[in-house]
Design a protein around this motif. Structure first.
Motif, short mmCIF file in Angstrom:
data_model
loop_
_atom_site.label_atom_id
_atom_site.label_comp_id
_atom_site.label_asym_id
_atom_site.label_seq_id
_atom_site.Cartn_x
_atom_site.Cartn_y
_atom_site.Cartn_z
N SER A 46 0.83 -1.19 0.00
CA SER A 46 0.00 0.00 0.00
C SER A 46 0.87 1.25 0.00
CB SER A 46 -0.98 0.00 1.18
OG SER A 46 -0.30 -0.25 2.38
N VAL A 47 0.26 2.33 -0.45
CA VAL A 47 0.96 3.60 -0.58
C VAL A 47 0.11 4.66 0.09
CG1 VAL A 47 1.87 5.31 -2.21
CG2 VAL A 47 1.93 2.88 -2.80
N ILE A 48 0.73 5.50 0.91
CA ILE A 48 -0.03 6.62 1.47
C ILE A 48 0.65 7.94 1.14
CG2 ILE A 48 -1.19 5.35 3.33
CD1 ILE A 48 0.91 6.37 5.26
N ASP A 49 -0.14 8.98 1.19
CA ASP A 49 0.35 10.31 0.85
C ASP A 49 1.21 10.84 1.98
OD1 ASP A 49 0.76 12.93 0.20
OD2 ASP A 49 -1.37 13.40 -0.17
N LYS A 50 2.43 11.16 1.62
CA LYS A 50 3.39 11.60 2.63
C LYS A 50 3.02 12.96 3.23
CE LYS A 50 8.36 11.37 2.83
NZ LYS A 50 9.49 11.04 1.96
N ASN A 51 2.25 13.71 2.49
CA ASN A 51 1.92 15.06 2.97
C ASN A 51 0.78 15.08 3.97
OD1 ASN A 51 3.99 16.20 1.39
ND2 ASN A 51 2.66 15.96 -0.41
N LYS A 52 0.20 13.91 4.17
CA LYS A 52 -0.82 13.83 5.22
C LYS A 52 -0.13 13.77 6.58
CE LYS A 52 -4.75 12.24 2.70
NZ LYS A 52 -5.29 11.01 2.13
N PRO A 53 -0.86 14.02 7.66
CA PRO A 53 -0.20 14.10 8.96
C PRO A 53 0.57 12.83 9.34
CG PRO A 53 -2.48 14.82 9.12
CD PRO A 53 -2.30 14.31 7.74
N SER B 244 0.51 11.28 11.89
CA SER B 244 -0.29 10.34 12.69
C SER B 244 -0.76 9.15 11.86
CB SER B 244 -1.49 11.06 13.28
OG SER B 244 -2.27 11.60 12.25
N GLN B 245 -0.80 9.31 10.54
CA GLN B 245 -1.10 8.15 9.68
C GLN B 245 -0.13 7.03 9.93
OE1 GLN B 245 -2.30 8.62 5.19
NE2 GLN B 245 -0.38 9.59 5.68
N LEU B 246 1.15 7.42 9.96
CA LEU B 246 2.20 6.43 10.14
C LEU B 246 2.19 5.89 11.57
CD1 LEU B 246 4.67 4.86 9.19
CD2 LEU B 246 6.08 6.84 9.74
N THR B 247 2.06 6.79 12.54
CA THR B 247 2.07 6.31 13.92
C THR B 247 0.85 5.42 14.16
OG1 THR B 247 1.06 8.39 14.60
CG2 THR B 247 3.43 8.20 14.86
N GLY B 248 -0.25 5.72 13.50
CA GLY B 248 -1.44 4.86 13.61
C GLY B 248 -1.15 3.46 13.08
N SER C 259 18.57 8.65 4.20
CA SER C 259 19.92 9.04 4.62
C SER C 259 20.05 8.88 6.12
CB SER C 259 20.15 10.50 4.26
OG SER C 259 19.21 11.31 4.97
N ARG C 260 21.28 8.97 6.58
CA ARG C 260 21.53 8.87 8.02
C ARG C 260 20.74 9.92 8.78
NH1 ARG C 260 28.10 8.31 7.95
NH2 ARG C 260 28.13 6.66 6.38
N LYS C 261 20.75 11.14 8.22
CA LYS C 261 20.09 12.24 8.88
C LYS C 261 18.58 11.98 9.00
CE LYS C 261 19.64 17.15 8.18
NZ LYS C 261 19.04 17.57 6.94
N ARG C 262 18.03 11.49 7.91
CA ARG C 262 16.59 11.18 7.91
C ARG C 262 16.28 10.09 8.92
NH1 ARG C 262 12.83 14.02 5.36
NH2 ARG C 262 11.91 12.35 4.10
N VAL C 263 17.14 9.09 9.00
CA VAL C 263 16.93 8.00 9.95
C VAL C 263 16.83 8.57 11.36
CG1 VAL C 263 18.09 6.04 11.06
CG2 VAL C 263 17.95 6.16 8.57
N GLU C 264 17.78 9.42 11.70
CA GLU C 264 17.78 10.02 13.05
C GLU C 264 16.48 10.80 13.27
OE1 GLU C 264 20.37 9.93 15.28
OE2 GLU C 264 21.96 9.00 14.08
N GLU C 265 16.12 11.60 12.29
CA GLU C 265 14.91 12.43 12.39
C GLU C 265 13.66 11.59 12.63
OE1 GLU C 265 15.99 15.69 9.03
OE2 GLU C 265 14.06 14.65 8.77
N VAL C 266 13.49 10.57 11.78
CA VAL C 266 12.27 9.76 11.85
C VAL C 266 12.22 8.99 13.17
CG1 VAL C 266 10.97 7.89 10.77
CG2 VAL C 266 12.10 9.60 9.35
N ALA C 267 13.37 8.44 13.58
CA ALA C 267 13.40 7.69 14.85
C ALA C 267 12.99 8.61 16.00
CB ALA C 267 14.79 7.10 15.08
N LYS C 268 13.51 9.84 15.97
CA LYS C 268 13.19 10.79 17.03
C LYS C 268 11.71 11.12 17.03
CE LYS C 268 16.94 13.52 17.97
NZ LYS C 268 17.79 14.55 17.41
N LYS C 269 11.17 11.37 15.86
CA LYS C 269 9.74 11.71 15.76
C LYS C 269 8.86 10.57 16.27
CE LYS C 269 7.95 14.13 12.02
NZ LYS C 269 7.94 14.47 10.57
N LEU C 270 9.25 9.34 15.92
CA LEU C 270 8.46 8.20 16.36
C LEU C 270 8.52 8.07 17.88
CD1 LEU C 270 9.24 5.50 13.65
CD2 LEU C 270 7.11 6.75 13.99
N CYS C 271 9.71 8.20 18.41
CA CYS C 271 9.85 8.08 19.87
C CYS C 271 9.03 9.17 20.57
CB CYS C 271 11.31 8.15 20.28
SG CYS C 271 12.21 6.65 19.79
#
Ligand code: ADP
Ligand code: MG
Length: 414
Positions: A208-215, A217-221, A237-249
């Protein structure tokens, strides 16, 4: 009595059972017939010639294009107590002589040979006198100009069938397109071979594919509804990995980061904890997952779009190896297209750039598909689905068709 294929699989390789269709392939080769094997990377092509090589008396010759590949395979075979060797340009003169002596003495079950070595210095004359059990042409797409890695020496391997019509031959590749297949068979003189196409479909994976520009919370859901399940979230990228991990936490979802910039110790810790199910979610660059043999990965999320369908297929293929339902979720936004296009053309030549752009466009086509995603994915590899899959977001909720004629009529009538 010689050992049976299944005994060899159990006792020598330590595996319980053959994967489909390994056993049939092994039997075909053992009956003296030629075989052509098309199987995705990681599918288990090597055993299709290694097991027959151990069943047959004599030595099997394996033609392989890369010295590093040969070495890995020979090391792995030796670890299993099998007498195997390489014969290629990396050998010193003395070493090369020793390998030939072993070959003549009948001490080798498998000899991995580089094509240029096979075709030079009277090697073919030499092996005419020897009990050769089997020829295995690995990475057989190198035979064809249509393939993605044409090698002129490979194109000459057709002489094997002419000189040794009695010796069974097996050609193996993960390259799928029909034109390449036909070309390989005719160049190797394998028109009579039995073909085995393992197919690229992974029916238990739901795409499945979801729109990245949606909030976010789609992903956290998505993730919190899979609380006790193991999964990987890939980022570019490494930077993105750090960013996403932080946001999820921050959103209350435990996730560990993994990328090549972390200390070895930390990477091993994350990897081990993931394998043991102590860490459920790893946010990672694509380096994570290569060589990780974890069968119960329940989902793979792409936070950023990969640069080709090949990469996407390989990365999502890490989900659901146990055959149970698994998810592949892609977040897609037009920002990704711009970033990916920007990465093309840095240093490569024009032809290379053209190919990369084509691959990227196919990936975008998958992300934007309005028809069964599995059809699009498999179609890319030249596989056809008889019906829509029923296990992707498009099949589950088909987009409403916009009826242009009706609208046009309305516009004209007023
Ligand atoms: P390919 O050449 O198709 O890319 P390989 O032959 O390198 O794949 O095999 C990929 C992995 O799968 C290897 O780690 C191999 O040991 C494993 N494998 C292959 N067949 C089996 C089997 N029947 N049971 C368990 N593991 C297998
Ligand atoms: Mg292989």
């Amino acid at each position: 009595m010689p050992a049976s294929p299944i005994q060899i699989l159990n006792d020598v390789f330590g595996f319980k059972s053959f994967r489909s269709p390994q056993q049939e392939i092994v039997e075909t080769v053992l009956s003296g017939r030629d075989a052509f094997v098309l199987m995705p990377t990681g599918g288990g092509k090597s055993l299709c010639y290694q097991v027959p090589a151990l069943c047959f008396p004599g030595t099997a010759l394996v033609i392989s294009p890369l010295i590093s590949l040969m070495k890995d395979q020979v090391d792995a075979l030796r670890e299993n107590g099998i007498s195997a060797a390489c014969y290629n340009s990396a050998l010193g003169e003395a070493e090369a002589r020793r390998v030939l002596a072993q070959l003549h003495a009948g001490e080798l079950k498998l000899l991995y040979v580089a094509p240029e070595r096979l075709l030079s210095d009277g090697f073919l004359e030499r092996i005419k006198q020897l009990p050769i059990s089997l020829f295995a042409i690995d990475e057989a797409h190198c035979v064809s100009q249509w393939g993605h890695d044409f090698r002129p020496e490979y194109a000459q391997l057709g002489v094997l069938r002419e000189i040794f019509p009695e010796i069974p031959m097996i050609a193996l590749t993960a390259t799928a397109d029909a034109q390449t297949r036909g070309d390989i068979l005719s160049r190797l003189g394998l028109q009579g071979a039995t073909c085995y196409c393992a197919g690229f479909d992974r029916p238990n994976i739901r795409y499945s594919v979801i729109d990245k520009n949606k909030p976010f919370s789609q992903l956290t859901g998505f993730l919190s509804s899979r609380k006790d399940e193991a999964g990987i979230v890939y980022a570019l990228s490494r930077k993105r990995v750090e960013e996403v991990a932080k946001k999820l936490c921050a959103a209350g979802i435990k996730a560990a980061a993994y990328h090549a910039g972390l200390p070895d110790k930390e990477r091993h810790r994350v990897q081990d904890a993931f394998l043991k199910d102590d860490i459920k979610i790893v946010v990672a660059t694509v380096a994570f997952g290569m060589g990780i043999d974890k069968s119960n990965v329940r989902f793979v999320v792409h936070y950023d779009m990969p640069k080709s369908i090949e990469s996407y297929y390989q990365e999502t293929g890490r989900a659901g190896r146990d055959g149970l339902p698994a998810d592949a979720l892609l977040l897609f936004g037009y920002g990704d297209v711009a970033v990916a296009r920007g990465l093309i053309g840095n240093g490569g030549n024009a032809e290379q750039n053209r190919i990369e752009l084509h691959k990227l466009n196919c990936m975008i086509g998958f992300a934007e598909a309005q028809t069964c995603r599995r059809r699009v994915l498999l179609g890319y590899f030249g596989d056809r689905l008889e019906q829509d899959c029923g296990n992707c977001d498009i099949c589950e909720s088909p987009p409403e068709r916009f009826d242009a004629t009706e609208d046009a009529q309305k516009a004209l009538s007023c």
